[in-house]
Design an enzyme around this catalytic site. Structure first.
Site, PDB file in Angstrom:
ATOM      1  N   ASP A 156      -7.208 -11.913   9.907  1.00  0.00           N
ATOM      2  CA  ASP A 156      -6.094 -12.313   8.446  1.00  0.00           C
ATOM      3  C   ASP A 156      -8.085 -10.925   7.379  1.00  0.00           C
ATOM      4  O   ASP A 156      -7.520 -10.902   6.463  1.00  0.00           O
ATOM      5  CB  ASP A 156      -6.625 -13.460   8.182  1.00  0.00           C
ATOM      6  CG  ASP A 156      -7.374 -14.403   8.975  1.00  0.00           C
ATOM      7  OD1 ASP A 156      -8.109 -13.822   9.909  1.00  0.00           O
ATOM      8  OD2 ASP A 156      -7.323 -15.477   8.746  1.00  0.00           O
TER       9      ASP A 156
ATOM     10  N   LYS B 134      -7.096 -12.614  16.797  1.00  0.00           N
ATOM     11  CA  LYS B 134      -6.839 -14.381  15.839  1.00  0.00           C
ATOM     12  C   LYS B 134      -7.361 -15.584  17.170  1.00  0.00           C
ATOM     13  O   LYS B 134      -6.382 -16.663  17.223  1.00  0.00           O
ATOM     14  CB  LYS B 134      -5.333 -14.222  15.611  1.00  0.00           C
ATOM     15  CG  LYS B 134      -4.962 -15.434  14.891  1.00  0.00           C
ATOM     16  CD  LYS B 134      -5.695 -15.728  13.483  1.00  0.00           C
ATOM     17  CE  LYS B 134      -4.852 -16.395  12.334  1.00  0.00           C
ATOM     18  NZ  LYS B 134      -6.440 -16.988  11.164  1.00  0.00           N
TER      19      LYS B 134
ATOM     20  N   ASP C  35       1.024  -3.368  14.294  1.00  0.00           N
ATOM     21  CA  ASP C  35       2.298  -2.367  13.665  1.00  0.00           C
ATOM     22  C   ASP C  35       2.095  -2.764  12.000  1.00  0.00           C
ATOM     23  O   ASP C  35       2.149  -2.095  11.371  1.00  0.00           O
ATOM     24  CB  ASP C  35       2.926  -3.980  13.971  1.00  0.00           C
ATOM     25  CG  ASP C  35       4.381  -2.940  14.114  1.00  0.00           C
ATOM     26  OD1 ASP C  35       4.493  -1.713  12.817  1.00  0.00           O
ATOM     27  OD2 ASP C  35       5.494  -3.358  13.801  1.00  0.00           O
TER      28      ASP C  35
ATOM     29  N   TYR D 241       6.778  -9.079  21.011  1.00  0.00           N
ATOM     30  CA  TYR D 241       8.066  -8.144  20.290  1.00  0.00           C
ATOM     31  C   TYR D 241       9.064  -7.937  22.234  1.00  0.00           C
ATOM     32  O   TYR D 241       9.896  -7.491  22.302  1.00  0.00           O
ATOM     33  CB  TYR D 241       7.743  -6.287  20.268  1.00  0.00           C
ATOM     34  CG  TYR D 241       7.200  -6.323  18.803  1.00  0.00           C
ATOM     35  CD1 TYR D 241       6.266  -7.463  18.268  1.00  0.00           C
ATOM     36  CD2 TYR D 241       6.206  -5.196  18.308  1.00  0.00           C
ATOM     37  CE1 TYR D 241       6.108  -7.012  16.989  1.00  0.00           C
ATOM     38  CE2 TYR D 241       6.050  -4.904  17.434  1.00  0.00           C
ATOM     39  CZ  TYR D 241       6.173  -6.109  16.306  1.00  0.00           C
ATOM     40  OH  TYR D 241       5.470  -6.311  14.980  1.00  0.00           O
TER      41      TYR D 241
ATOM     42  N   ASP E 283       0.617  -0.108   9.159  1.00  0.00           N
ATOM     43  CA  ASP E 283       1.507  -0.084   8.044  1.00  0.00           C
ATOM     44  C   ASP E 283       1.096  -0.262   6.692  1.00  0.00           C
ATOM     45  O   ASP E 283       0.076   0.819   5.837  1.00  0.00           O
ATOM     46  CB  ASP E 283       2.506  -0.740   8.229  1.00  0.00           C
ATOM     47  CG  ASP E 283       3.642  -0.056   8.335  1.00  0.00           C
ATOM     48  OD1 ASP E 283       3.584   1.226   9.531  1.00  0.00           O
ATOM     49  OD2 ASP E 283       4.563  -0.267   8.863  1.00  0.00           O
TER      50      ASP E 283
END
Ligand code: NAD
Length: 368
Positions: free
Chosen positions: A221, A189, A245, A141, A249
């Site tokens: 994942d 990851k 993030d 980001y 959520d």
């Protein structure tokens, strides 16, 4: 203890729910002989209307010298067409950056009276109690370059972290696990990304200093899948910005109610910014129907994380739970055989459920 608290109600339902949090904090202060001094400042759309900017300098100054900050929510259709650099959300990003808040904490706790509202089966989600610790200031980001090239036909974003940035958030993860059930799941990851391989090294190094914490590594994942299949297996999840993030959520819908969820953005010393996860809910603003519990639970997080007031935070959380168990709820929630109440009445019920009734009653009547 005497504490200076900045209140940034912001837009939409922000003002109503902030008043609720203030009333609950005053009740707790009275009971435990603390003094909370509140100062209100502008942020978001209401700051654009008054000062022409979503984050006035005066707001930044006040927050920087306070003990902690409570924020309602920012934004709304009125400011949807404002130029991007001056939109209400800029105020939120700006204040997090100015205060150097690098860790976002999002608890996801299932209240048993609400668990039937979850999109998952009750037996899967009942008893779920997770804390997601997300890095907030690095990664994709913020990495540069982030731009279009070759006439817009190629795009590049940059994932950059320093070792120090990883260490401080992983430290928060271990600290949080030690304050809870002692399990830390680190999400990355590492089968693909070099940044994730460095992240794993940092977690393994820190694990040696915290032998009492059980550490597991999960690929993002797999983590996304396990959050749905068996959310109760998680205690604390620590992860970088983008993964955090998305996972936070995903986790937020487990308990079935957006209006209930608190969050904290913190740094290594005490100051933090505490806000509900939901937005400004302009569709219901000013109608005395907004759920104040996400804001009230954010205030409880402030007591715990910024002021070290563990008992007081527990007391608020217990009062919220008891209020729901008593069947009282706002219109966004669904409790069988319960009674729908407005924002103000919900706050009064929480205050009544705090342990010292005489003080609660006094505060309650002054709030009315
Ligand atoms: P929202 O969270 O404001 O609302 C989504 C839905 O949930 C709406 O139906 C709303 O009425 C309901 N809801 C939200 N909070 C509630 C509460 N406390 N009690 C009862 N119902 C509640 O999301 P949105 O509609 O996508 O966004 C509205 C505005 O908020 C936008 O301008 C958006 O940019 C902004 N926003 C701000 C933040 C923030 O300040 N942190 C976060 C998300 C969205």
């Amino acid at each position: 203890m005497k504490k200076q608290i900045i209140m940034l109600p912001g837009d939409g339902v922000g003002k109503e729910i902030m008043e609720g949090a203030r009333a609950v904090l005053n009740a707790v202060a009275g009971e435990h002989h603390h003094e909370f001094i509140f100062h209100e400042h502008a942020i978001g759309g209401s700051a654009i209307d008054r000062y022409g900017t979503p984050l006035p300098e005066e707001t930044v100054k006040a927050c920087s010298s306070a003990d902690s900050v409570l924020l309602g929510a920012v934004g709304g259709p009125k400011w949807d067409h404002v130029e991007a650099s001056k939109r209400p959300e800029r105020g939120l990003l700006g204040i997090r950056k100015s205060l150097g808040l690098f860790a976002n904490l999002r608890p996801v706790t299932g209240f048993s009276s609400l668990v039937h509202s979850s999109p998952l089966k009750t037996e899967i989600v009942d008893g779920c109690d997770i804390l997601i610790v997300r890095e907030l200031t690095g990664g994709l980001y913020f990495g540069k370059p982030s731009e279009r090239r070759e006439g817009g036909r190629t795009v590049i974003d940059t994932l950059k972290y320093t070792r120090e940035e990883m260490e401080r958030i992983v430290d928060k993860g271990f600290e949080s696990a030690k304050m809870r059930r002692g399990k830390l799941t680190s999400v990355d990851k590492a089968n693909v990304l070099e940044s994730s391989r460095m992240w794993r090294e940092v977690v393994d190094e820190k694990a040696r200093d915290h032998p009492e914490v059980e550490v597991e590594h999960l690929l993002v994942d797999a983590a996304a899948m396990k959050l749905i299949i068996n959310p109760r297996q998680f205690d604390v999840i620590v992860t970088e910005n983008l993964f955090g993030d998305i996972l936070s959520d995903e986790a937020s819908v487990l308990t079935g109610s957006l209006g209930m969820l608190p969050s904290a953005s913190i740094r290594t010393d005490g100051i933090g910014l505490y806000e509900p996860v939901h937005g400004s809910a302009p569709d219901i603003a000013g109608q005395d129907i907004a759920n104040p519990l996400g804001m009230i639970l954010s205030a409880a997080m402030m007591l715990r994380h910024s002021f070290g007031m563990e008992d007081e935070a527990d007391e608020i959380e217990r009062a919220v739970s008891d209020t729901l168990e008593g069947g009282y709820h706002t219109a966004d929630l669904d409790i069988e055989g319960g009674r729908i109440v407005g924002t103000r009445e919900m706050v009064e019920k929480v205050i009544e459920n705090l342990s010292t009734k005489s003080i609660s009653n006094a505060i309650c009547s002054s709030y009315m």
